[in-house]
Design a protein around this motif. Sequence first.
Motif, PDB file in Angstrom:
ATOM      1  N   TYR A 191       0.825  -1.206   0.000  1.00 57.22           N
ATOM      2  CA  TYR A 191       0.000   0.000   0.000  1.00 57.22           C
ATOM      3  C   TYR A 191       0.860   1.258   0.000  1.00 57.22           C
ATOM      4  O   TYR A 191       0.527   2.243  -0.655  1.00 57.22           O
ATOM      5  N   THR A 192       1.970   1.231   0.705  1.00 61.84           N
ATOM      6  CA  THR A 192       2.866   2.378   0.733  1.00 61.84           C
ATOM      7  C   THR A 192       3.447   2.649  -0.650  1.00 61.84           C
ATOM      8  O   THR A 192       3.524   3.795  -1.094  1.00 61.84           O
ATOM      9  N   ILE A 193       3.844   1.598  -1.338  1.00 67.99           N
ATOM     10  CA  ILE A 193       4.376   1.750  -2.699  1.00 67.99           C
ATOM     11  C   ILE A 193       3.293   2.281  -3.623  1.00 67.99           C
ATOM     12  O   ILE A 193       3.542   3.174  -4.449  1.00 67.99           O
ATOM     13  N   LEU A 194       2.074   1.770  -3.493  1.00 62.70           N
ATOM     14  CA  LEU A 194       0.963   2.225  -4.325  1.00 62.70           C
ATOM     15  C   LEU A 194       0.662   3.697  -4.080  1.00 62.70           C
ATOM     16  O   LEU A 194       0.484   4.475  -5.032  1.00 62.70           O
ATOM     17  N   ILE A 195       0.633   4.108  -2.826  1.00 63.57           N
ATOM     18  CA  ILE A 195       0.390   5.515  -2.499  1.00 63.57           C
ATOM     19  C   ILE A 195       1.511   6.390  -3.049  1.00 63.57           C
ATOM     20  O   ILE A 195       1.266   7.481  -3.562  1.00 63.57           O
ATOM     21  N   ILE A 251       0.949   6.801  -6.799  1.00 63.55           N
ATOM     22  CA  ILE A 251      -0.158   7.721  -7.051  1.00 63.55           C
ATOM     23  C   ILE A 251       0.287   9.157  -6.796  1.00 63.55           C
ATOM     24  O   ILE A 251      -0.041  10.064  -7.571  1.00 63.55           O
ATOM     25  N   THR A 252       1.055   9.367  -5.746  1.00 62.21           N
ATOM     26  CA  THR A 252       1.555  10.700  -5.425  1.00 62.21           C
ATOM     27  C   THR A 252       2.445  11.239  -6.540  1.00 62.21           C
ATOM     28  O   THR A 252       2.319  12.400  -6.948  1.00 62.21           O
ATOM     29  N   VAL A 253       3.319  10.405  -7.051  1.00 59.47           N
ATOM     30  CA  VAL A 253       4.199  10.823  -8.152  1.00 59.47           C
ATOM     31  C   VAL A 253       3.369  11.182  -9.384  1.00 59.47           C
ATOM     32  O   VAL A 253       3.634  12.186 -10.058  1.00 59.47           O
ATOM     33  N   ALA A 254       2.335  10.388  -9.684  1.00 57.47           N
ATOM     34  CA  ALA A 254       1.486  10.665 -10.841  1.00 57.47           C
ATOM     35  C   ALA A 254       0.730  11.977 -10.673  1.00 57.47           C
ATOM     36  O   ALA A 254       0.612  12.765 -11.623  1.00 57.47           O
TER      37      ALA A 254
END
Length: 53
Positions: A20-24, A27-30
């Motif tokens: 979940y941390t990697i996914l967040i 998303i933040t970078v995008a």
Amino acid sequence: MKNLLAKFIADEDGAAMVEYTILIGMITVAVIASIVIVAAWVTARWGDLATAL
């Protein structure tokens, strides 16, 4: 001791949190990249408008 080791190996809560941390993070970078792109586009349009005036 075997029981404790088996519980540690079977526990996937930490792995889910990492996922979940990697996914967040992705998303933040995008979102940041999108904001930068839109900001550049708006700046260019304002420049065109200022030149036209």
